[in-house]
Design an enzyme around this catalytic site. Structure first.
Site, PDB file in Angstrom:
ATOM      1  N   ASN A  34       0.843  -1.195   0.000  1.00 21.71           N
ATOM      2  CA  ASN A  34       0.000   0.000   0.000  1.00 21.71           C
ATOM      3  C   ASN A  34       0.886   1.256   0.000  1.00 21.71           C
ATOM      4  O   ASN A  34       0.810   2.103   0.890  1.00 21.71           O
ATOM      5  CB  ASN A  34      -0.946  -0.005   1.204  1.00 21.71           C
ATOM      6  CG  ASN A  34      -2.207   0.806   0.958  1.00 21.71           C
ATOM      7  OD1 ASN A  34      -2.315   1.508  -0.045  1.00 21.71           O
ATOM      8  ND2 ASN A  34      -3.149   0.731   1.884  1.00 21.71           N
ATOM      9  N   HIS A  46      -8.286   3.508   8.608  1.00 20.05           N
ATOM     10  CA  HIS A  46      -8.741   2.207   8.116  1.00 20.05           C
ATOM     11  C   HIS A  46     -10.171   1.896   8.539  1.00 20.05           C
ATOM     12  O   HIS A  46     -10.897   1.229   7.806  1.00 20.05           O
ATOM     13  CB  HIS A  46      -7.808   1.092   8.599  1.00 20.05           C
ATOM     14  CG  HIS A  46      -6.629   0.868   7.700  1.00 20.05           C
ATOM     15  ND1 HIS A  46      -5.451   1.561   7.841  1.00 20.05           N
ATOM     16  CD2 HIS A  46      -6.457   0.050   6.632  1.00 20.05           C
ATOM     17  CE1 HIS A  46      -4.592   1.159   6.922  1.00 20.05           C
ATOM     18  NE2 HIS A  46      -5.174   0.248   6.166  1.00 20.05           N
TER      19      HIS A  46
END
Length: 494
Positions: A317, A348
């Site tokens: 990521n 998140h």
């Protein structure tokens, strides 16, 4: 199914966009309008009227930017965008459907939140802060004029990245839309303009085909192998009671490794869509081969063969890691590592497992850094010893990563603590003992020695990463191409 269908449609639309709406054939205004309308259509198809959240979040953030002013708008935009995302995540998780991913409209909002906050900081850097106060990367990323509402919506909601990203800098996106990215990417190591490929409009077809092949293999692996290796089996009572420690750790590793291909599929497909539209070009290598990894989100080989916790995080990521670095780590006044992990957990979502993972990740990161800084230089003189060290650190890194991310997959507190208690919190305790025994910081002399023995492949990765972070073009028309190339060269040199 909606996601895959929409992404395949976006891939076809990207080819059409590059072919028929190329910057040489139409105006930036038309390209912005089409990219935005297609993006909103895909969002509406996937999420229904939940897609209005994307427009509301972007619209209010733009209004904040206009009325607050460049001095403090980055703070207000950061708080609002992250707060709005968190409220939506709480609503989706605790009101609608806990643990399910149907109508997960918060996924695209996570990317939009990154774009809103990144751009707010870039405008603050470019229009308020003094140039000498900026780091090289901040200086090259700085936006020197306020974007129009159309440019803002196009950046946040374009069809290439609205469903799965990846995050890109505002300046890179604008230069792509305006058709200036190919010329501005050419520079040699001496800072002079490289005219060899200046007029070339490179084709992304080979890069797209390679990435689609990776997508197909990842999807095949996910549909076949992943289902036979569920992560939940790690907390199965019978498995924990009968399996030996080596068997349990081996299954832990393979089950978490099998969980990664779905991310490989989604992120690589998103990258291929951007490339198919002509976005993501990062210049040529020394052999004149095109590089289409400007906004790539992962490096699979480096992930699977990571020999340190940091190496794994740097290649997993990637754009989110850069976002965390730019908006938090570089600007934190105290404990930047802890603050960065906390921000990552909040971004998140609100599942407790996310927070357990990132709190564990803080311990693992600090412990791994302490071990590397204090021990590694003893094992790099001999190639044979270095090879043994790399094998051991690879095994330790894969075990630590797998151990850390189990709560991220299990989501809830009870199964997460069931797993950790079955392992007697062994790596938590080991990390704390490491931090008690080894100092986190070494002397400057030791640091220089450590840098001198850094392996060649690691140096190359860091150089490429630095080049990617600082390889940006300008949106201010008063900046000449020569100034832009000089800016990049100075950043890379520093």
């Amino acid at each position: 199914v909606n996601f895959v269908v929409c992404q395949l449609f976006a891939l076809l639309a990207a080819v059409w966009f590059r072919t028929y709406l190329h910057s040489s054939k139409t105006s930036p205004f038309i390209r912005h309008v089409v990219a935005t309308l297609l993006g909103l259509y895909l969002a509406l198809f996937c999420f229904g009227w939940y897609a209005l959240h994307f427009v509301i979040q972007s619209g209010i953030s733009y209004y904040i930017m206009i009325i607050i002013g460049v001095e403090n708008m980055h703070k207000y935009c950061f708080v609002f965008a992250l707060g709005y995302l968190t409220v939506c995540q709480i609503t989706r998780v605790y009101i609608f459907d806990y643990g399910q991913y149907s109508a997960d409209f918060s996924g695209p909002m996570m990317i939009i939140t990154q774009k809103i906050t990144s751009l707010a900081f870039e405008i603050h850097d470019g229009m308020f802060r003094k140039n000498e106060d900026l780091t090289p990367s901040q200086r090259c990323l700085a936006v020197r004029r306020m974007p129009s509402l159309l440019e803002y919506l196009s950046y946040n909601c374009n069809f290439m990245g609205i469903l799965a990203g990846p995050l890109c800098s505002y300046k890179d996106y604008i230069t792509f839309i305006e058709g200036r990215s190919y010329q501005l990417q050419q520079s040699e190591a001496n800072g002079k303009e490289d005219t060899k490929y200046e007029q070339t409009d490179p084709s992304p077809n080979i890069a797209v085909a390679q990435k689609l092949l990776i997508c197909g293999l990842s999807l095949l692996f996910h549909m076949t192998i992943t289902k036979t290796l569920p992560v939940e089996y790690n907390i199965d009572d019978n498995f924990r009671a009968t399996a030996s420690w080596p068997v349990r750790f081996f299954y832990l590793y393979v089950s978490l490794m099998a969980a990664r291909p779905k991310y490989y599929f989604a992120w690589t497909l998103a990258d291929a869509i951007n490339n198919a539209a002509g976005f993501g070009f990062r210049g040529y290598d020394k052999n004149g081969v095109t590089r289409w990894d400007l906004i790539s989100n992962l490096r699979i080989q480096q992930i699977e063969f990571s020999t340190s916790f940091k190496m794994f995080l740097d290649n997993w990521n990637i754009q989110t890691a850069l976002w965390l670095k730019r908006v938090c780590y570089e600007r934190a006044t105290f404990s930047p590592t802890i603050q960065t992990f906390i921000l990552s957990a909040i971004w998140h979502g609100v599942y407790p497992g996310y927070y357990l993972t990132f709190l564990t990740g803080v311990l693992m990161t600090l412990a791994a850094r302490a071990i590397r800084n204090n021990i590694r230089h003893y094992f790099v003189e001999s190639p044979a010893v270095k090879l043994c060290y790399d094998i051991v650190t690879w095994m330790a890194t894969q075990a630590a990563i797998s151990y850390t991310v189990v709560p991220f997959v299990l989501l809830s507190v009870k199964p997460s603590f069931t797993f950790y208690s079955s392992c007697y919190f062994c790596l938590h305790i080991a990390s704390i003992l490491v931090l008690l025994v080894f100092p986190l910081k070494r002397t400057q002399k030791g640091s220089k020695k450590h840098e001198s023995v850094q392996p060649v492949w690691s140096r190359k990765l860091e150089e490429e990463s630095l080049l990617q972070k600082n390889n940006y073009s300008t949106t201010n028309n008063s900046f000449s191409q020569k100034q832009e190339i000089t800016c990049r060269y100075q950043a890379l040199k520093q």
